[in-house]
Design an enzyme around this catalytic site. Structure first.
Site, short mmCIF file in Angstrom:
data_model
loop_
_atom_site.label_atom_id
_atom_site.label_comp_id
_atom_site.label_asym_id
_atom_site.label_seq_id
_atom_site.Cartn_x
_atom_site.Cartn_y
_atom_site.Cartn_z
N HIS A 1 6.12 2.00 18.38
CA HIS A 1 6.15 1.52 19.75
C HIS A 1 5.49 0.12 19.85
CE1 HIS A 1 2.66 3.76 20.17
NE2 HIS A 1 2.49 3.26 21.31
N HIS B 1 2.96 -1.02 22.00
CA HIS B 1 1.87 -1.16 22.48
C HIS B 1 0.79 -2.05 21.85
CE1 HIS B 1 1.96 2.28 25.32
NE2 HIS B 1 2.35 1.41 25.95
N ASP C 1 -2.14 -1.97 20.54
CA ASP C 1 -3.01 -1.21 19.49
C ASP C 1 -2.22 -0.84 18.29
OD1 ASP C 1 -2.23 0.55 21.28
OD2 ASP C 1 -3.57 2.21 20.62
N HIS C 2 -0.83 -1.04 18.31
CA HIS C 2 -0.03 -0.50 17.27
C HIS C 2 0.75 -1.75 16.55
CE1 HIS C 2 -0.21 3.77 18.11
NE2 HIS C 2 -0.65 3.23 19.30
N HIS D 1 6.38 8.54 25.80
CA HIS D 1 5.06 7.50 26.07
C HIS D 1 5.66 6.48 26.17
CE1 HIS D 1 1.16 6.15 24.99
NE2 HIS D 1 1.71 5.31 24.01
N ASP E 1 2.22 7.47 19.21
CA ASP E 1 1.51 8.23 20.32
C ASP E 1 2.55 9.30 20.97
OD1 ASP E 1 -0.44 6.27 19.70
OD2 ASP E 1 -0.20 5.30 21.55
N HIS F 1 -4.08 8.42 16.63
CA HIS F 1 -5.30 8.21 17.19
C HIS F 1 -6.09 9.52 17.04
CE1 HIS F 1 -4.96 4.86 20.07
NE2 HIS F 1 -3.67 5.21 20.03
#
Ligand SMILES: [Zn+2]
Length: 257
Positions: free
Chosen positions: A55, A57, A59-60, A113, A130, A168
């Site tokens: 996805h 975001h 941090d990905h 998410h 996530d 995570h």
């Protein structure tokens, strides 16, 4: 034979490298940061062949452009989201084939998410970003509770032996809620003890087997009478169906975070 390697990023992210035991080629899952990936690839003598994104975001995806510049590799990711340097938009029913490693992964649409979140499953491993966490699930940033419930049910239908590679390390905090939601679940209490012991030694608790998730993850247990009763107590009234139970348990955990 599948071989998955782990790279730690930021405070609690995992970037996974998918490859084979006897090959140096690997695919990179959700590289939020390029530096630790490049360092790992060079240290281990690995050759990246693709990037798989779950996805959008940061941090990905934050490391995607730098990795593409360094290695000129294709980027697979959700068709419905804005992914940097995306070359292969994928969705439900697609298969990602990593020829160099002889591996194939099925794509599952798992909105909730985010609106376009996808998971990759194959060779007994689930890369779920996530959506599903060990003992928990992602927050509902873009999708509805109904969508997330359906996504998690899709994952719950996979075999118990599936290894859950989420993005995570949240297991301990998730289990601290799980024992509140289901105080009489002995499997959850035992898992919390085990995870506390591991974390005290700074050890990783991901991946975990889906069978254990089905026993201890409250977000996969909306059909279990004890959890239904607890959710109804929190909601202050009867909940019509498992999707409503899921939505309530998600709201309950959010209220404590
Ligand atoms: Zn996310």
């Amino acid at each position: 034979m599948l071989k998955v390697q782990r790279i730690h990023a930021f405070d609690d992210n995992y970037i996974w490298l998918i490859g084979c035991r006897d090959r140096s080629q690997v695919a990179i899952v959700d590289p939020g940061d390029a530096d630790p990936v490049i360092e790992h690839l060079e240290r281990e003598g690995l050759q990246p062949v693709a990037i798989l994104i779950t996805h959008h975001h940061g941090d990905h995806t934050g490391g995607v452009r730098e990795l593409v510049q360094a290695y000129a590799i294709p980027v697979y990711g959700p068709a419905n989201e804005r992914i940097p340097a995306l070359t292969h938009p994928v969705g439900e029913g697609d298969t990602v084939t990593l020829d160099e490693c002889g591996l194939h992964f099925k794509v599952l649409d798992t909105p909730g998410h985010t609106r376009g979140h996808v998971c990759y499953v194959g060779h007994g491993a689930l890369f779920c970003g996530d959506t599903l966490f060990t003992a928990g699930c992602g927050r509902l940033f873009e999708g509805t509770a109904e969508q997330m419930y359906a996504s998690l049910e899709k994952l719950r239908a996979l075999p118990d032996e599936t290894a859950v590679y989420c993005a995570h390390e949240y297991t301990q905090a998730n289990l601290a809620f799980a024992v509140v939601a289901e105080p009489d679940n002995a499997a959850t209490r035992a898992r919390l003890e085990e995870v506390r012991r591991l974390r005290a030694e700074h050890l990783d608790t991901v991946p975990a087997l889906l069978g254990l998730e089905k026993q201890t993850n409250p977000f996969l247990r909306s059909h279990v009478p004890e959890l239904v009763r607890a959710a109804e107590a929190f909601a202050g009234g009867p909940l019509g169906d498992p999707a409503a139970v899921f939505a309530t348990v998600r709201r309950w955990k959010d209220s404590l975070d």
